[in-house]
Design a protein around this motif. Sequence first.
Motif, PDB file in Angstrom:
ATOM      1  N   UNK A  73       0.788  -1.272   0.019  1.00  0.00           N
ATOM      2  CA  UNK A  73       0.107  -0.143   0.049  1.00  0.00           C
ATOM      3  C   UNK A  73       0.718   1.323   0.046  1.00  0.00           C
ATOM      4  N   UNK A  74       0.478   2.222  -0.651  1.00  0.00           N
ATOM      5  CA  UNK A  74       1.371   3.635  -0.863  1.00  0.00           C
ATOM      6  C   UNK A  74       0.407   4.949  -0.792  1.00  0.00           C
ATOM      7  N   UNK A  75       0.890   5.985  -0.441  1.00  0.00           N
ATOM      8  CA  UNK A  75       0.362   6.948  -0.634  1.00  0.00           C
ATOM      9  C   UNK A  75       0.971   8.094  -1.668  1.00  0.00           C
ATOM     10  N   UNK A  76       0.539   9.248  -1.562  1.00  0.00           N
ATOM     11  CA  UNK A  76       1.188  10.301  -2.446  1.00  0.00           C
ATOM     12  C   UNK A  76       2.206  10.959  -2.168  1.00  0.00           C
ATOM     13  N   UNK A  77       2.582  10.564  -0.969  1.00  0.00           N
ATOM     14  CA  UNK A  77       3.950  11.411  -0.311  1.00  0.00           C
ATOM     15  C   UNK A  77       5.095  10.320  -0.300  1.00  0.00           C
ATOM     16  N   UNK A  78       5.005   9.075  -0.945  1.00  0.00           N
ATOM     17  CA  UNK A  78       6.142   7.996  -1.084  1.00  0.00           C
ATOM     18  C   UNK A  78       6.021   7.089  -0.099  1.00  0.00           C
ATOM     19  N   UNK A  79       5.187   7.248   0.931  1.00  0.00           N
ATOM     20  CA  UNK A  79       5.303   6.091   2.003  1.00  0.00           C
ATOM     21  C   UNK A  79       4.486   4.715   1.433  1.00  0.00           C
ATOM     22  N   UNK A  80       5.358   3.835   1.772  1.00  0.00           N
ATOM     23  CA  UNK A  80       4.982   2.472   1.391  1.00  0.00           C
ATOM     24  C   UNK A  80       4.668   1.460   2.125  1.00  0.00           C
ATOM     25  N   UNK A  81       3.712   0.865   2.792  1.00  0.00           N
ATOM     26  CA  UNK A  81       3.612  -0.350   3.656  1.00  0.00           C
ATOM     27  C   UNK A  81       3.568  -1.736   2.913  1.00  0.00           C
ATOM     28  N   UNK A  82       4.623  -2.643   3.397  1.00  0.00           N
ATOM     29  CA  UNK A  82       4.589  -3.845   2.483  1.00  0.00           C
ATOM     30  C   UNK A  82       4.555  -4.942   3.639  1.00  0.00           C
TER      31      UNK A  82
END
Length: 150
Positions: A73-82
């Motif tokens: 999952x990612x957001x528009x700010x470049x944070x990604x949870x994997x």
Amino acid sequence: MTRTPEEAVRGLWRTLSARDYDGIADWVTDDCIYLDMPVGPALAARGPADIAKRLQVGWGGLSAYENHDGLLLSDADGNVMYEHTETWSFPTGEVFTLAFVTVHRVRDGRVCLWKDYWDYGAIMNNAPASWVEGLATADTSWVYDATDEV
């Protein structure tokens, strides 16, 4: 080449699954901080070379290692949870699969922050005693205290 945050994270984990320690530099920034949350930010690594040294402490003695893709999952700010799992195989025959959630921050197509969340007890209860004992004498030249940065 411009990469999306999702491409950067998946590319990093393909490289890690191959245990291509030199290839890590293609996927992380020079100032990337990597830490295992169960042991805390005082035992982080910073930069591709030290991240590779840190990973070799855990994986260097394994007979096999494999990352298994999962939810990303990612957001528009470049944070990604994997959410993913890793299978660790030891030369002494022990094999276990460990569940992870990894949080990444991506900047300019490369990971600049990497935090792994996993069950410390699962490793200690499944790894052979020789691997656990080896941690006491492992190379710690990579240690970076990121307490004030994460």
